[in-house]
Write a protein that holds these residues in place. Structure first.
Motif, PDB file in Angstrom:
ATOM      1  N   PRO A 469     -13.415 -16.289  71.181  1.00  0.00           N
ATOM      2  CA  PRO A 469     -12.993 -16.548  69.592  1.00  0.00           C
ATOM      3  C   PRO A 469     -11.630 -15.863  69.451  1.00  0.00           C
ATOM      4  N   LEU A 470     -10.914 -17.063  68.778  1.00  0.00           N
ATOM      5  CA  LEU A 470      -9.621 -16.549  68.334  1.00  0.00           C
ATOM      6  C   LEU A 470      -9.364 -16.476  66.698  1.00  0.00           C
ATOM      7  N   ASP A 471      -9.126 -15.351  66.515  1.00  0.00           N
ATOM      8  CA  ASP A 471      -8.980 -15.035  64.855  1.00  0.00           C
ATOM      9  C   ASP A 471      -7.422 -15.543  64.416  1.00  0.00           C
ATOM     10  N   VAL A 472      -7.420 -16.629  63.886  1.00  0.00           N
ATOM     11  CA  VAL A 472      -6.063 -16.890  63.679  1.00  0.00           C
ATOM     12  C   VAL A 472      -5.225 -16.014  62.552  1.00  0.00           C
ATOM     13  N   ALA A 473      -5.936 -15.640  61.566  1.00  0.00           N
ATOM     14  CA  ALA A 473      -5.226 -14.447  60.650  1.00  0.00           C
ATOM     15  C   ALA A 473      -4.825 -13.245  61.535  1.00  0.00           C
ATOM     16  N   ALA A 474      -5.750 -12.721  62.027  1.00  0.00           N
ATOM     17  CA  ALA A 474      -5.495 -11.579  63.010  1.00  0.00           C
ATOM     18  C   ALA A 474      -4.471 -11.686  63.801  1.00  0.00           C
ATOM     19  N   ILE A 475      -4.344 -12.865  64.576  1.00  0.00           N
ATOM     20  CA  ILE A 475      -3.048 -13.164  65.319  1.00  0.00           C
ATOM     21  C   ILE A 475      -1.986 -13.241  64.894  1.00  0.00           C
ATOM     22  N   ALA A 476      -1.726 -14.018  63.756  1.00  0.00           N
ATOM     23  CA  ALA A 476      -0.302 -14.017  63.134  1.00  0.00           C
ATOM     24  C   ALA A 476      -0.149 -12.560  62.610  1.00  0.00           C
ATOM     25  N   ALA A 477      -1.194 -11.776  62.120  1.00  0.00           N
ATOM     26  CA  ALA A 477      -0.741 -10.433  61.455  1.00  0.00           C
ATOM     27  C   ALA A 477      -0.201  -9.641  62.615  1.00  0.00           C
ATOM     28  N   SER A 478      -0.808  -9.543  63.893  1.00  0.00           N
ATOM     29  CA  SER A 478      -0.471  -9.020  64.923  1.00  0.00           C
ATOM     30  C   SER A 478       0.650  -9.311  65.755  1.00  0.00           C
ATOM     31  N   ASP A 479       1.077 -10.327  65.559  1.00  0.00           N
ATOM     32  CA  ASP A 479       2.094 -10.988  66.362  1.00  0.00           C
ATOM     33  C   ASP A 479       1.883 -10.930  67.759  1.00  0.00           C
ATOM     34  N   SER A 480       0.414 -11.585  68.087  1.00  0.00           N
ATOM     35  CA  SER A 480      -0.222 -11.322  69.300  1.00  0.00           C
ATOM     36  C   SER A 480       0.408 -12.537  70.136  1.00  0.00           C
ATOM     37  N   PHE A 481       1.612 -12.570  70.424  1.00  0.00           N
ATOM     38  CA  PHE A 481       2.160 -13.842  71.182  1.00  0.00           C
ATOM     39  C   PHE A 481       2.526 -13.472  72.432  1.00  0.00           C
ATOM     40  N   THR A 482       2.580 -14.552  73.281  1.00  0.00           N
ATOM     41  CA  THR A 482       2.794 -14.177  74.743  1.00  0.00           C
ATOM     42  C   THR A 482       3.962 -15.150  75.270  1.00  0.00           C
ATOM     43  N   ALA A 483       4.951 -14.339  75.671  1.00  0.00           N
ATOM     44  CA  ALA A 483       6.181 -15.035  75.901  1.00  0.00           C
ATOM     45  C   ALA A 483       6.000 -15.973  77.276  1.00  0.00           C
TER      46      ALA A 483
END
Length: 574
Positions: A469-483
Motif C-alpha cells: 500500500p502507498l499512502d500518497v499524502a504520507a509520501i508527499a509529506a516525508s519526501d520519500s523519493f528515490t533518486a
C-alpha cells in the motif's frame, strides 16, 4: 427560546408562518477558515438557513477513531451559522450520496458483507453509535435550546434504494432518544414509489428536483397532504466526471424554476449554494454500466463558484428571492483576480518505489484487505520462467499501470472495461493500481478496490504476489523519493506570495497525479479533463515562501507549476 414546528400548511416559527429559504454548504468540502465567508454570502443572497450533510467517513475513517475537530468540527460550523443569524438543517444520513466517496459510509462499515441501509442488526449497532455521536453535537444546538438547528433529516433519498420501514423506524427512535426534538424530515425524488417507500407517516416528506416545480410539488402533495411543501434539494447545477464536460444549467431557466417553486408558497433548499472541492481523495464515482470517477472540483455551477465567488446565478436567484422575502442591501465584494505566475519544478525522484510495509500472499490483496485508505497499491510478482504472454485480470478497480522489469507496457482501465494485456518476457511484473473513487450510490457501495478475482498468464494462475500500500499524502509529506528509482516521478518547487491568496493551479501540462501546497492535499488532477485548474484556498498558503509537491503518475509535458487568474473548469455542453 424560539420554537419551530410544522403547522397545517406552513412551517411555524414561534407560532407564526415561516418559509425556509435554505442553501447547501458541505463543511467538509470547504476550508474551515472560509466557512464564515460562505455562510455570510448565503445570507446576502437572501437565504435564511444553511443545510449540510454530515459525512460519516470524514469523522470516522477507521472504526473507533472519531474526529470532530478542524475540518470535521460540525459544532463550530453550526455556531457560525447561528452567529450569522441563520437557521440550520442537518442531514446526517448515515448515507448521504453527495457525490462523496462511498456515499459517506466508512469503508470499514461497507466492506464486510452486511446488508447496508437496512434493519440488519449488526449494521444498526454501528449506525446507532454514529448517530448518537452526531446528535451529541446537534442536540444542544437545536432552536429550542438557543441554537440554529430547525430540521433534521432521516436517511437520504431512501425510496431510491429500499423500503425497509423497520430500518427507518429505528433511525427515528435513535434520533428521538438522543434528544432531537425539532421536526424530522425525509427527502425523495417526486415519484409515487420513491415517496411511498422512503418515509414513514410521522416524518415530513420533502422532494428533490431541479425543474418542473409545480408538477413535482403536486406529486409531493399527494403523499404529504398537510403541512408545508418543500423542495429540500433544488438542483441548480450538476457534477462532473473525468473525461466528460463541465456541466452547467442555464441561469435564466434555473431562476425561472426557482420562481415557480416559490410562487406556490413552498420552502426550498438550494443544492448547492456553494459546492466547494473534493480535496484529497474524497471524490465519489458513478457506475450505471460504465465506471466514471468524479473530478476534484465540486463547483456544481452553483451561485457561489468553487472559490466562493458570486456567479450570475447568485444575482439571478437573489432577484427571485427578493420577490418573496426581504433581501439585504449589501452585496458580496468583488473578488480580485488571483495572482498569475509560473515557477519551475525540479524532479525529486521516483515515488512509487517508496519503502512501505508489504504483504506477501498467493493472490493480490485488495485495498480493503490491506486496510488501506489511500489511492494506490503496488502489486509485484516474479514471472514464471521469465515468460511473457497474455495477462488477464478478472476485474481492475480502477486503473492499473503495467510494467515489466521497470519498463511501462500499458494500462488497464475499469472505465474501458479492460481485462487483458500482452506483456513481454522478463523477470518481474509490476501493476500499480489506483482507487479512483468509490461509487457513491445504489448497491455498489463498499465494493472492493484493487486487483479483484483471478489473474492468469497464458491461461495459468499467476501466484506469489507482494501487495504494497502507498499512502500518497504520507509520501508527499516525508519526501520519500528515490533518486535511482524507475517509477513515476515526484516534482517540487517553491514560490513567494506577498500575503495568503486564493490560487488556481494550472494542470494542463501535466498528465495524472496528486498535488500538494504546503502539505495541503489539493486532490487529483488528470489531463482527461474537463477540469484544468486545482483550487488552492488562501488559508493553505502563506505570505513568503510556499512549497508545491506534485506526484505525477505518468509524465509532465512541462516541468512547470503555472497559476491562472481564475478557475478553468473545462468545456461545457452547448
Amino acid at each position: 427560546m424560539t420554537s419551530f414546528s410544522i403547522g397545517d400548511t406552513e412551517f411555524l416559527r414561534d407560532g407564526r408562518p415561516h418559509r425556509v429559504l435554505a442553501g447547501a454548504i458541505h463543511y467538509f468540502r470547504v476550508h474551515p477558515d472560509q466557512w464564515q465567508d460562505r455562510i455570510r454570502k448565503a445570507r446576502l443572497m437572501g437565504l435564511n438557513t444553511i443545510e449540510t450533510y454530515v459525512a460519516w467517513n470524514a469523522h470516522e475513517p477507521r472504526r473507533g477513531e472519531w474526529d470532530a475537530t478542524g475540518w470535521n468540527d460540525l459544532g463550530r460550523f453550526l455556531d457560525l451559522v447561528a452567529a450569522e443569524g441563520m437557521d440550520a438543517i442537518v442531514r446526517p444520513g448515515p448515507y448521504i450520496c453527495a457525490e462523496w466517496h462511498n456515499g459517506g459510509l466508512p469503508v470499514w462499515l461497507t466492506g464486510d458483507g452486511r446488508e447496508l441501509r437496512s434493519s440488519d442488526p449488526s449494521y444498526l449497532v454501528d449506525v446507532s453509535a454514529y448517530l448518537r455521536r452526531v446528535y451529541e453535537i446537534v442536540a444542544p444546538r437545536q432552536i429550542d435550546r438557543g441554537g440554529p438547528v430547525v430540521l433534521v433529516q432521516i436517511e437520504n433519498e431512501y425510496g431510491a434504494y429500499g423500503s425497509d420501514k423497520d430500518y427507518l423506524r429505528t433511525l427515528v427512535a435513535v434520533t428521538r432518544d438522543a434528544g432531537i426534538t425539532v421536526p424530522l424530515t425525509t427527502v425523495d425524488q417526486p415519484t409515487d414509489q420513491m415517496l411511498a417507500d422512503g418515509s414513514l407517516p410521522e416524518l415530513h416528506k420533502t422532494g428533490s428536483f431541479g425543474s418542473r416545480s409545480t408538477e413535482r410539488l403536486a406529486t409531493l402533495r399527494r403523499h404529504q397532504p398537510t403541512g408545508p411543501l418543500m423542495c429540500s434539494e433544488f438542483w441548480d447545477g450538476w457534477f462532473d466526471w473525468w473525461g466528460g464536460v463541465h456541466h452547467t444549467t442555464d441561469t435564466a431557466a434555473a431562476a425561472s424554476d426557482l420562481d415557480d417553486l416559490l410562487a406556490t408558497g413552498a420552502s426550498v433548499s438550494i443544492y448547492m449554494f456553494h459546492g466547494g472541492t473534493n480535496f484529497g481523495l474524497t471524490n465519489g464515482a458513478n457506475d450505471k454500466g460504465r465506471y466514471l470517477p468524479l473530478v476534484t472540483s465540486y463547483d456544481y455551477d452553483a451561485p457561489l463558484d468553487e472559490a466562493g465567488n458570486p456567479t450570475a446565478k447568485f444575482f439571478a436567484f437573489r432577484d427571485v428571492i427578493a420577490k418573496y422575502a426581504a433581501v439585504p442591501e449589501e452585496l458580496p465584494a468583488v473578488a480580485p483576480e488571483a495572482p498569475a505566475f509560473s515557477v519551475p519544478l525540479i524532479r525529486a525522484g521516483a515515488w512509487t518505489d517508496a519503502a512501505a510495509s508489504a504483504a506477501r500472499t498467493e493472490h493480490p490483496l485488495s485495498f480493503d484487505a490491506l486496510g488501506h485508505l489511500s489511492a494506490l497499491v503496488r502489486y509485484d510478482v516474479v514471472l514464471p520462467d521469465g515468460r511473457g504472454g497474455q495477462l488477464v485480470v478478472d476485474d481492475v478497480r480502477d486503473l492499473a499501470w503495467v510494467s515489466v522489469d521497470g519498463v511501462p507496457i500499458g494500462t488497464l482501465a475499469r472505465t474501458r472495461h479492460d481485462r487483458a494485456i500482452t506483456i513481454p518476457a522478463g523477470a518481474a511484473l509490476r501493476i500499480l493500481v489506483e482507487d479512483q473513487g468509490r461509487v457513491n450510490y445504489d448497491h455498489r457501495l463498499g465494493e472492493e478496490k484493487g486487483l479483484i478475482g483471478a489473474i492468469t498468464l497464458n491461461g495459468e494462475p499467476l501466484t506469489g504476489w507482494t501487495s504494497t500500500p502507498l499512502d500518497v499524502a504520507a509520501i508527499a509529506a516525508s519526501d520519500s523519493f528515490t533518486a535511482t528509482g524507475t517509477g513515476p516521478s515526484a516534482w517540487t518547487g517553491t514560490f513567494d506570495l506577498d500575503a495568503p491568496a486564493d490560487l488556481f493551479l494550472d494542470t494542463a501540462e501535466w498528465s495524472k497525479g496528486y498535488a500538494f501546497v504546503n502539505g495541503f492535499f489539493l486532490g487529483r488532477y488528470w489531463r482527461n479533463g474537463p477540469t484544468r485548474t486545482m483550487y488552492v484556498p488562501a488559508p493553505a498558503t502563506v505570505g513568503g515562501e510556499n512549497r508545491i509537491v506534485v506526484l505525477e503518475l505518468e509524465q509532465l509535458l512541462s516541468p512547470t507549476a503555472a497559476f491562472l487568474p481564475a478557475l478553468s473548469l473545462g468545456v461545457t455542453e452547448e
